[in-house]
Design a protein around this motif. Structure first.
Motif: not given
Ligand SMILES: NC(=O)c1ccc[n+]([C@@H]2O[C@H](COP(=O)([O-])OP(=O)(O)OC[C@H]3O[C@@H](n4cnc5c(N)ncnc54)[C@H](OP(=O)(O)O)[C@@H]3O)[C@@H](O)[C@H]2O)c1
Length: 399
Positions: A87-89, A93-100, A118-122, A148-152
């Motif tokens: 939800v935050n992403m 939220y966090g876009a600057k750090s995650l994009n880096m 989005l989505g972290r769990d698989v 979260p810096w990868k495709q979800g």
């Protein structure tokens, strides 16, 4: 462990990486077979910009993931789950750090992070392995939390590094397994990496968990109980039965009387895990045993927010100053102060999987949504009051 290390060691990138894959399909009753059809696109939920729930878009035309590094696997997603980070992403939220941190080979191919999945769990099936992958093979049933810096994982397929992946506990269905990786690894990072707790060190330790009824809280209660700690859980009254069921020794309803008044009547704690932040931090810190190695860890930190607001350099500076001043302030009172962060880890999931198969950690699933209802799952999470996890079923287990 040795085979895991072999699996992650890298050879020359150009020699070992693979191009677009021949797609493996699971055919009912016959296991895996390879179809010669070359897949270039797949269905997924994506965002093309940051915003509210309206930016979530289902597309049949999302680029099929490609193995770019020899230690990567492609996983067919059977189930995923939603976490507050999604939800935050979605809101940026966090876009600057995650994009880096994003790898331009996997994301930002056109100079932007969009379309972003989005989505972290698989929980799913390994379909294809990079040439250096020894520990997994096509057809393996696995679970993972993708950083979260990868495709979800709100997609038909996801690519992950082998050091993020683990064999799924045999006792769980994919739907059940998908509820656990991100929250158990966050609880692990906070309790094990930040507070130094372990199976050996937990017996006799008093641990307070503030925010025990959500995803991370339910995972933390179970991990600590599996290792023999005494757990005091802070939650709303209507989560009491859930907490008892998960093994909490003492339960505090923060809605009936102030948390402070209720903590005054209890013995002090060796460890506090704060999943809520805000005023609960200053309040709870007084209830740790000083000068005994006691540790406070919070998951609610200004790290990503500072970078979003101030840019990376100034944001990191502000974050460093804030953290250092809190660590020093509490150090002089005999308390260790820490920030906890989700850390992807296949080896930690291996241990968590053993606890699951031993019946010591079990999924706490509040709701299962079909893939078509990802926006509804976001709405539910945003409404708050989670009791465990909401899962996204990508493959219908009945079909
Ligand atoms: N730093 C990291 O890497 C990291 C990783 C994962 C999560 N997090 C953060 O950790 C927090 C918890 O994550 P989660 O996945 O467990 O969230 P969640 O599933 O949404 O659960 C939050 C839980 O806290 C309860 N709660 C709300 N206010 C409370 C209070 N004052 N005292 C006690 N309980 C309260 C809610 O129920 P009621 O409102 O009904 O009481 C709900 O059960 C979130 O802020 C998340 O962003 C950080």
């Amino acid at each position: 462990m040795l085979s895991r290390m072999n699996a992650v060691c890298r050879r020359s990138f150009s020699q070992l990486c693979r191009g677009p894959s021949v797609t493996a399909e699971v055919s009912k009753g016959r296991g895996i077979h390879l179809s010669c059809r070359r897949r270039t696109v797949m269905p997924a939920w994506v965002i093309g910009k940051y915003g509210g729930n309206e930016v979530l878009r289902f597309s049949d035309n999302v680029l099929f993931p490609i193995i770019h590094y020899p230690n990567e696997v492609i996983i067919k997603v059977h189930a995923a789950s939603v976490n507050p980070i999604d939800v935050n992403m979605r809101s940026g939220y966090g876009a600057k750090s995650l994009n880096m941190s994003r790898d331009p080979l996997h994301i930002k191919t056109a100079g932007s992070e969009f379309p972003l999945i989005l989505g972290r769990d698989v929980s799913g099936t390994v379909m294809e392995c990079g040439l250096n992958v020894k520990y997994f093979k096509p057809g393996d049933q696995v679970w993972a939390a993708v950083p979260p810096w990868k495709q979800g994982t709100f997609a038909e397929f996801v690519v992950a590094s082998v050091n993020e992946v683990s064999l799924k506990p045999k006792s769980l269905s994919h739907t059940e397994a998908a509820s656990l990786p991100y929250v158990t690894l966050t609880a692990w990072a906070a309790l094990v990496n930040s507070c130094g707790l372990s199976k050996e060190k937990c017996p006799g330790k008093r641990v307070l968990i503030i925010g025990s009824s959500g995803g991370v809280g339910t995972a933390a209660v179970q991990l600590l109980k599996a290792w023999g700690a005494h757990v005091t859980a802070v939650c709303s009254g209507n989560a009491f039965n859930l907490m008892k069921d998960l093994g909490a020794d003492d339960i505090i309803d923060y809605t009936v009387e102030s948390l402070q008044e209720q903590l005054k009547t209890r013995d002090q704690f060796d460890t506090i895990l704060d999943n809520i932040g805000g005023s609960s931090e200053e309040l709870a810190l007084q209830y740790l045993k000083p000068w005994s190695g006691a540790t406070f860890v919070t998951l609610v930190t200004p790290f990503l927010y500072n970078n979003d607001q101030l840019g990376i350099a100034d944001g990191m500076m502000r974050t460093g100053v804030t953290l250092a001043s809190k660590v020093m302030k509490h150090y002089y009172k005999g308390i260790h102060y820490r920030w906890g962060f989700f850390t992807p880890s296949g080896p930690s999931l291996d241990v968590i999987g053993e606890l699951v198969d031993a019946g010591k950690i079990r999924p706490t699933i509040e709701h299962v949504f079909p893939l078509s209802d990802v926006p509804q799952a976001f709405q539910k999470l945003e409404a708050g009051h989670a009791r465990g996890k909401s899962v996204i079923q990508v493959v219908d287990p009945k079909k």
